[in-house]
Design a protein around this motif. Structure first.
Motif, PDB file in Angstrom:
ATOM      1  N   CYS A  14      39.794  44.803  30.107  1.00 51.30           N
ATOM      2  CA  CYS A  14      38.521  44.088  29.918  1.00 51.30           C
ATOM      3  C   CYS A  14      38.687  42.903  28.968  1.00 51.30           C
ATOM      4  O   CYS A  14      38.061  41.855  29.151  1.00 51.30           O
ATOM      5  CB  CYS A  14      37.455  45.047  29.377  1.00 51.30           C
ATOM      6  SG  CYS A  14      36.982  46.292  30.588  1.00 51.30           S
ATOM      7  N   ILE A  15      39.530  43.076  27.952  1.00 51.70           N
ATOM      8  CA  ILE A  15      39.795  41.965  27.022  1.00 51.70           C
ATOM      9  C   ILE A  15      40.380  40.781  27.792  1.00 51.70           C
ATOM     10  O   ILE A  15      39.970  39.626  27.613  1.00 51.70           O
ATOM     11  CB  ILE A  15      40.753  42.428  25.903  1.00 51.70           C
ATOM     12  CG1 ILE A  15      40.034  43.391  24.962  1.00 51.70           C
ATOM     13  CG2 ILE A  15      41.306  41.230  25.125  1.00 51.70           C
ATOM     14  CD1 ILE A  15      40.937  44.079  23.954  1.00 51.70           C
ATOM     15  N   THR A  16      41.342  41.081  28.668  1.00 47.01           N
ATOM     16  CA  THR A  16      41.969  40.008  29.458  1.00 47.01           C
ATOM     17  C   THR A  16      40.937  39.304  30.341  1.00 47.01           C
ATOM     18  O   THR A  16      40.906  38.066  30.412  1.00 47.01           O
ATOM     19  CB  THR A  16      43.087  40.596  30.351  1.00 47.01           C
ATOM     20  OG1 THR A  16      44.043  41.233  29.502  1.00 47.01           O
ATOM     21  CG2 THR A  16      43.776  39.529  31.168  1.00 47.01           C
ATOM     22  N   LEU A  17      40.086  40.103  30.995  1.00 43.43           N
ATOM     23  CA  LEU A  17      39.067  39.496  31.864  1.00 43.43           C
ATOM     24  C   LEU A  17      38.075  38.668  31.051  1.00 43.43           C
ATOM     25  O   LEU A  17      37.657  37.583  31.481  1.00 43.43           O
ATOM     26  CB  LEU A  17      38.322  40.586  32.646  1.00 43.43           C
ATOM     27  CG  LEU A  17      39.138  41.358  33.684  1.00 43.43           C
ATOM     28  CD1 LEU A  17      38.233  42.323  34.451  1.00 43.43           C
ATOM     29  CD2 LEU A  17      39.817  40.412  34.665  1.00 43.43           C
TER      30      LEU A  17
ATOM     31  N   THR B 168      29.548  38.341  42.970  1.00 41.60           N
ATOM     32  CA  THR B 168      29.531  37.157  42.115  1.00 41.60           C
ATOM     33  C   THR B 168      29.142  37.578  40.704  1.00 41.60           C
ATOM     34  O   THR B 168      28.072  38.154  40.493  1.00 41.60           O
ATOM     35  CB  THR B 168      28.539  36.113  42.654  1.00 41.60           C
ATOM     36  OG1 THR B 168      28.914  35.794  43.998  1.00 41.60           O
ATOM     37  CG2 THR B 168      28.571  34.839  41.820  1.00 41.60           C
ATOM     38  N   LEU B 169      30.061  37.345  39.766  1.00 50.83           N
ATOM     39  CA  LEU B 169      29.808  37.685  38.365  1.00 50.83           C
ATOM     40  C   LEU B 169      30.095  36.457  37.512  1.00 50.83           C
ATOM     41  O   LEU B 169      31.129  35.807  37.683  1.00 50.83           O
ATOM     42  CB  LEU B 169      30.712  38.833  37.909  1.00 50.83           C
ATOM     43  CG  LEU B 169      30.376  40.252  38.388  1.00 50.83           C
ATOM     44  CD1 LEU B 169      31.453  41.220  37.941  1.00 50.83           C
ATOM     45  CD2 LEU B 169      29.026  40.696  37.849  1.00 50.83           C
ATOM     46  N   PRO B 173      33.121  34.073  42.184  1.00 48.73           N
ATOM     47  CA  PRO B 173      33.271  35.134  43.186  1.00 48.73           C
ATOM     48  C   PRO B 173      34.467  36.035  42.854  1.00 48.73           C
ATOM     49  O   PRO B 173      35.522  35.551  42.474  1.00 48.73           O
ATOM     50  CB  PRO B 173      33.535  34.349  44.481  1.00 48.73           C
ATOM     51  CG  PRO B 173      34.129  33.064  44.033  1.00 48.73           C
ATOM     52  CD  PRO B 173      33.595  32.764  42.664  1.00 48.73           C
ATOM     53  N   TRP B 174      34.273  37.349  42.973  1.00 38.29           N
ATOM     54  CA  TRP B 174      35.353  38.309  42.721  1.00 38.29           C
ATOM     55  C   TRP B 174      35.533  39.128  43.994  1.00 38.29           C
ATOM     56  O   TRP B 174      34.756  40.049  44.261  1.00 38.29           O
ATOM     57  CB  TRP B 174      35.006  39.226  41.540  1.00 38.29           C
ATOM     58  CG  TRP B 174      34.798  38.489  40.250  1.00 38.29           C
ATOM     59  CD1 TRP B 174      33.709  37.757  39.908  1.00 38.29           C
ATOM     60  CD2 TRP B 174      35.708  38.376  39.142  1.00 38.29           C
ATOM     61  NE1 TRP B 174      33.876  37.192  38.661  1.00 38.29           N
ATOM     62  CE2 TRP B 174      35.092  37.570  38.167  1.00 38.29           C
ATOM     63  CE3 TRP B 174      36.978  38.891  38.878  1.00 38.29           C
ATOM     64  CZ2 TRP B 174      35.703  37.260  36.947  1.00 38.29           C
ATOM     65  CZ3 TRP B 174      37.579  38.590  37.667  1.00 38.29           C
ATOM     66  CH2 TRP B 174      36.954  37.778  36.720  1.00 38.29           C
ATOM     67  N   ALA B 175      36.528  38.782  44.783  1.00 35.06           N
ATOM     68  CA  ALA B 175      36.796  39.512  46.029  1.00 35.06           C
ATOM     69  C   ALA B 175      37.487  40.824  45.686  1.00 35.06           C
ATOM     70  O   ALA B 175      38.514  40.838  45.005  1.00 35.06           O
ATOM     71  CB  ALA B 175      37.671  38.669  46.947  1.00 35.06           C
ATOM     72  N   TRP B 248      40.633  38.822  44.241  1.00 36.07           N
ATOM     73  CA  TRP B 248      40.316  37.956  43.095  1.00 36.07           C
ATOM     74  C   TRP B 248      41.548  37.475  42.316  1.00 36.07           C
ATOM     75  O   TRP B 248      41.547  36.362  41.788  1.00 36.07           O
ATOM     76  CB  TRP B 248      39.330  38.653  42.155  1.00 36.07           C
ATOM     77  CG  TRP B 248      39.878  39.865  41.454  1.00 36.07           C
ATOM     78  CD1 TRP B 248      39.879  41.142  41.907  1.00 36.07           C
ATOM     79  CD2 TRP B 248      40.503  39.908  40.169  1.00 36.07           C
ATOM     80  NE1 TRP B 248      40.473  41.981  40.997  1.00 36.07           N
ATOM     81  CE2 TRP B 248      40.854  41.258  39.913  1.00 36.07           C
ATOM     82  CE3 TRP B 248      40.782  38.946  39.186  1.00 36.07           C
ATOM     83  CZ2 TRP B 248      41.490  41.662  38.732  1.00 36.07           C
ATOM     84  CZ3 TRP B 248      41.410  39.345  38.018  1.00 36.07           C
ATOM     85  CH2 TRP B 248      41.755  40.685  37.798  1.00 36.07           C
ATOM     86  N   LEU B 249      42.604  38.290  42.265  1.00 35.03           N
ATOM     87  CA  LEU B 249      43.799  37.845  41.524  1.00 35.03           C
ATOM     88  C   LEU B 249      44.443  36.646  42.212  1.00 35.03           C
ATOM     89  O   LEU B 249      44.889  35.699  41.544  1.00 35.03           O
ATOM     90  CB  LEU B 249      44.815  38.984  41.434  1.00 35.03           C
ATOM     91  CG  LEU B 249      44.707  39.947  40.249  1.00 35.03           C
ATOM     92  CD1 LEU B 249      45.728  41.067  40.384  1.00 35.03           C
ATOM     93  CD2 LEU B 249      44.899  39.229  38.925  1.00 35.03           C
ATOM     94  N   SER B 250      44.500  36.689  43.528  1.00 38.22           N
ATOM     95  CA  SER B 250      45.123  35.581  44.261  1.00 38.22           C
ATOM     96  C   SER B 250      44.290  34.307  44.153  1.00 38.22           C
ATOM     97  O   SER B 250      44.798  33.214  44.391  1.00 38.22           O
ATOM     98  CB  SER B 250      45.317  35.954  45.734  1.00 38.22           C
ATOM     99  OG  SER B 250      44.062  36.049  46.382  1.00 38.22           O
ATOM    100  N   GLN B 251      43.012  34.468  43.798  1.00 36.05           N
ATOM    101  CA  GLN B 251      42.115  33.310  43.706  1.00 36.05           C
ATOM    102  C   GLN B 251      41.961  32.779  42.269  1.00 36.05           C
ATOM    103  O   GLN B 251      41.094  31.942  42.006  1.00 36.05           O
ATOM    104  CB  GLN B 251      40.729  33.668  44.267  1.00 36.05           C
ATOM    105  CG  GLN B 251      40.759  34.127  45.728  1.00 36.05           C
ATOM    106  CD  GLN B 251      41.417  33.121  46.649  1.00 36.05           C
ATOM    107  OE1 GLN B 251      41.022  31.959  46.680  1.00 36.05           O
ATOM    108  NE2 GLN B 251      42.437  33.549  47.380  1.00 36.05           N
ATOM    109  N   LEU B 252      42.802  33.260  41.356  1.00 34.96           N
ATOM    110  CA  LEU B 252      42.707  32.772  39.972  1.00 34.96           C
ATOM    111  C   LEU B 252      42.980  31.269  39.886  1.00 34.96           C
ATOM    112  O   LEU B 252      42.466  30.593  38.989  1.00 34.96           O
ATOM    113  CB  LEU B 252      43.715  33.522  39.075  1.00 34.96           C
ATOM    114  CG  LEU B 252      43.375  34.972  38.706  1.00 34.96           C
ATOM    115  CD1 LEU B 252      44.512  35.596  37.911  1.00 34.96           C
ATOM    116  CD2 LEU B 252      42.071  35.050  37.907  1.00 34.96           C
TER     117      LEU B 252
END
Lengths: 60, 548
Positions: A14-17, B168-169, B173-175, B248-252
Motif C-alpha cells: 500500500c505504501i508503494t501504491l 477507476t480510483l 483506471p486500474w485493470a 494495471w502494472l503493464s499500464q504504469l
C-alpha cells in the motif's frame, strides 16, 4: 500474530501504491517503492517467519 | 585500365537506373499482371519428381478464391497474411512444447536433490502438477489472466479475449482481471486463442512446480493438490493479468509515465518470482524437515540421493528455456520478432555465466566446486535473464547471469542460517530471489534498442533502463517487485494457511522419518534398493513420549 504479519506485508504494498498517487517525481516514487518493499520483507521475515520460528519443530 | 573503365560505366548505369526508379511512380501490380503467372507443369513433376525442390512451393500452391477470376492480388495478400500467422503459430506452439518438457527437468532436479525414501512422492508431485495446474487454468486461470488481452497482432488478433474488468480510483483506471475464456467456451473457441492458451498454460505449470521443491519430503499429497489448484486457478493468473494481460502494472507507463510500464519479457516475475514467493509461504507454513536444524538452530546439510538426475534435469531445463524466452515473442515473423536470435543468445549466455558464478563462489568459499550449486547457478542465471532477455544486449545478459549465480549461493546460505526456512532444492533462492533480480535488471540494463513493433505496453519506443537514461523504467520495475512481495505473497500465504487449517499441510513425523513413498503414495520408488531410514524414536525423542 499471523494476521499482524499479513497486515504489515500488505501495508508495504500500500505504501508503494500511495507513492504512485502522492507524487509525480520519479525519484520520490522510487524511494517510496523501496520503503514499501522493505516493509513487506520485514513483514515476511521479521513478523510471519518469527511466529513460525517460535514454534519450530527443532525447538520442541 | 580498360576493366576499371567498364566498372565505372557499370556503376554509373546502376546509379542512373536507381535514380530513375526513385522518381518514378510507385509500382502497382494490376490484376492483368498476375493472370499470366503460371506454375510448373504438374505432369512433369508427376513423371520426374522434384529432387532439387525447384518446382515445389510455387504459384501452384497459392489458394485462389475464385477459379474463374484466377490469381488476384487479394489472393496473394491473404496468402502472405496466413503465412505470417502460420509461422507465428508454429513458433509459439513448438516453443510451448519445449516449455512443457521442462516439467521433466524440474521433476529430475527435485527428485535428485531429495532422499531416495521420498523419490516416488516428489516425482508424483511433479507429475500431477501438470494435470492439476492445467485443469485449474482451463477452468478459470486463463480467463482471469488473458481474458482482456486483445489484440495480439502476432497471433492474428485473438479478438474474442476482449473483456477486462477495471475500476477507476483517484482518477486512474486500474485493470484487475480478464473476463473472457472460462472453460474456453463460446467465442474463445478460436484458433489464435488456442495457441495462446497452450503457451500460457505451460508457463503457469512452471510456477506450480517450483513450490513442490521447497516443500519436498514433508508435504501432505492432498494438501499439495489443493494448494496447486489455487495457485493455478487464481493467484498466478492474477499477477499474469497485471503484467501480461493489459492489467494495471503493464499500464504504469501509460497512466503514470513510468517508462514502458512494468516489463517482464518472459516471466522472471510472473512465473519465477510468483512461484518462489509461494514456495517461501508454503515452506514457512509447512516448517523444516526433521533433522534439518539442530536444537541450537544450526543447519545440517541433507544431501540429495542422485546428482546424475540433478544435472541431467538442469540440462533439460536449459534446453526448455530456449522455448521459454525466445517463444515469448509469440511469433517469428513481424513486430520485431527477428530478435529471437538475440533472445536465445542472451538466454544461453546468462545460464553459462550463472553456473560459472556459482561454481567459483563455492570453490573459493568451501574449497570444492559443488555440483548441485553449479546446477542451481545455471538455473539462477536462466531465471534472472527471463525478464530482461528481450531488452538487453549480450554483455548485460552475461553480467546478469553472473550476479545471479553468486546471488543464489548467498541466498541459500541466508535462508538456512537467518530465517531458518528449510528449502530442500533451493527453489526460493533460485526462483524467488533471482526472479526478483531479473525484474530489477530490466530497469537497469535495458538498452533501448529492442523494437517490438515500435512500442511496448502502449508506450512508443523501446524499453530503456536507468543505465541507458530512463529512471522511470526502474521505478516501474520496483512497483512490480513490491506487488510481488506485498500482494502476491500475501495471497499465497492466505490460501495455504487456509489449506493448513482445513486439510493440514504436513505429514505426521512417523511418515516423514520412514520416507513418504509408502505412507503417502503406497509404493516405493526403488523397491529393490535397501533404503536408509531414520527411526523417529531416536530422531525426535520428545515426540515419541507425546505419542505414547
Amino acid at each position: 500474530m499471523r494476521l499482524i504479519g499479513i497486515a504489515v506485508v500488505l501495508g508495504g504494498w500500500c505504501i508503494t501504491l500511495a507513492g504512485l498517487l502522492m507524487t509525480s517525481t520519479v525519484v520520490a516514487r522510487g524511494v517510496i517503492a523501496c520503503v514499501g518493499i522493505g516493509v513487506s520483507v520485514f513483514g515476511i521475515l521479521g513478523v510471519l517467519n518469527s511466529y513460525y520460528l517460535a514454534r519450530a519443530i527443532w525447538k520442541k | 585500365m580498360r576493366s576499371l573503365k567498364i566498372k565505372a560505366q557499370f556503376l554509373l548505369a546502376i546509379l542512373g537506373v536507381g535514380t530513375a526508379l526513385c522518381f518514378a511512380a510507385p509500382f502497382r501490380a494490376e490484376a492483368a499482371d498476375l493472370s499470366g503467372i503460371k506454375g510448373p507443369d504438374t505432369a512433369q513433376i508427376a513423371a520426374k519428381g522434384d529432387p532439387g525442390a525447384e518446382m515445389t512451393g510455387t504459384v501452384n500452391d497459392v489458394t485462389v478464391a475464385d477459379a474463374k477470376a484466377g490469381l488476384t492480388l487479394a489472393d496473394l495478400a491473404n496468402q502472405a497474411g496466413q503465412n505470417k500467422i502460420a509461422i507465428n503459430f508454429v513458433w509459439t506452439l513448438v516453443t510451448g512444447f519445449l516449455v512443457m518438457f521442462m516439467q521433466a527437468g524440474f521433476a529430475l532436479v527435485e527428485t535428485g536433490l531429495i532422499r531416495a525414501k521420498n523419490a516416488n512422492h516428489t516425482m508424483m508431485m511433479n507429475f500431477m502438477v501438470y494435470g492439476l495446474g492445467l485443469f485449474a487454468y482451463y477452468v478459470s486461470g486463463f480467463a482471469i489472466q488473458m481474458g482482456g488481452c486483445a489484440p495480439i497482432a502476432n497471433l492474428g488478433g485473438v479478438y474474442p479475449l476482449n473483456s477486462e474488468y477495471a475500476v477507476t480510483l483517484f482518477g486512474k483506471p486500474w485493470a484487475l482481471f480478464g473476463q473472457k475464456g472460462f472453460f474456453l467456451h463460446g467465442a474463445t473457441y478460436d484458433v489464435g486463442v488456442m495457441v495462446l492458451f497452450l503457451f500460457q498454460m505451460v508457463f503457469m505449470d512452471t510456477t506450480t512446480t517450483i513450490v513442490t521443491g521447497s516443500c519436498a519430503e514433508r508435504w501432505k499429497f492432498s494438501a499439495f493438490c489443493i494448494s496447486t489448484i489455487g495457485l493455478g486457478a487464481v493467484i498466478y493468473p492474477l499477477f499474469g493479468n497485471w503484467a501480461w494481460g493489459c492489467g494495471w502494472l503493464s499500464q504504469l507507463g501509460v497512466n503514470f509515465g513510468l517508462g514502458h510500464g512494468y516489463c517482464d519479457f518472459a516471466g522472471s516475475g510472473v512465473v519465477h518470482a510468483v512461484g518462489g514467493l509461494t514456495a517461501l509461504a508454503c515452506a514457512m507454513i509447512v516448517g523444516p524437515r526433521i533433522g534439518k536444524f539442530n536444537r541450537d538452530g544450526s543447519p545440517n546439510a541433507i544431501p540429495g540421493h542422485d546428482l546424475v538426475l540433478v544435472l541431467v534435469g538442469c540440462f533439460i531445463l536449459a534446453f526448455g528455456w530456449f522455448g521459454f524466452n525466445p517463444g515469448s515473442t509469440l511469433g517469428a515473423s513481424g513486430n520485431g520478432c527477428l530478435r529471437i536470435g538475440s533472445v536465445a543468445v542472451n538466454t544461453m549466455l546468462a545460464g553459462c555465466t550463472g553456473s560459472f558464478g556459482a561454481l567459483l563462489y563455492m570453490w573459493m568459499r568451501y574449497g570444492k566446486p559443488d555440483a548441485s550449486m553449479a546446477g542451481n547457478g545455471l538455473l539462477a542465471g536462466l531465471v534472472a535473464i527471463t525478464a530482461p532477455s528481450g531488452f538487453v544486449n549480450p554483455l548485460a545478459a552475461a553480467v546478469i547471469g553472473w550476479i545471479a549465480g553468486i546471488l543464489v549461493c548467498l541466498a541459500v546460505e541466508f535462508f538456512d542460517r537467518v530465517p531458518k526456512v528449510d528449502d530442500p532444492v533451493g527453489a526460493i533462492s533460485v526462483h524467488g530471489i533471482n526472479g526478483l533480480w531479473g525484474v530489477l535488471a530490466v530497469g537497469l540494463f535495458s538498452d533501448g534498442r529492442s523494437n517490438f513493433g515500435g512500442s511496448w505496453n502502449g508506450v512508443p519506443g523501446s524499453v530503456t533502463g536507468v543505465f541507458y537514461g530512463d529512471p522511470g523504467q526502474l521505478v516501474a520495475q520496483l512497483v512490480g517487485i513490491s506487488t510481488l512481495v506485498g500482494a502476491i505473497f500475501t495471497l499465497s500465504f492466505l490460501w495455504n494457511w487456509l489449506v493448513d487449517v482445513f486439510v493440514g499441510q504436513r505429514c505426521n513425523p512417523k511418515s516423514e522419518l520412514a520416507g513418504l513413498d509408502i505412507p503417502e503414495m503406497g509404493a516405493l520408488c526403488y523397491p529393490d534398493f535397501q533404503l536408509k531410514t531414520q527411526d523417529y524414536r531416536t530422531a525426535w525423542p520428545r515426540k515419541i513420549k507425546e505419542d505414547s
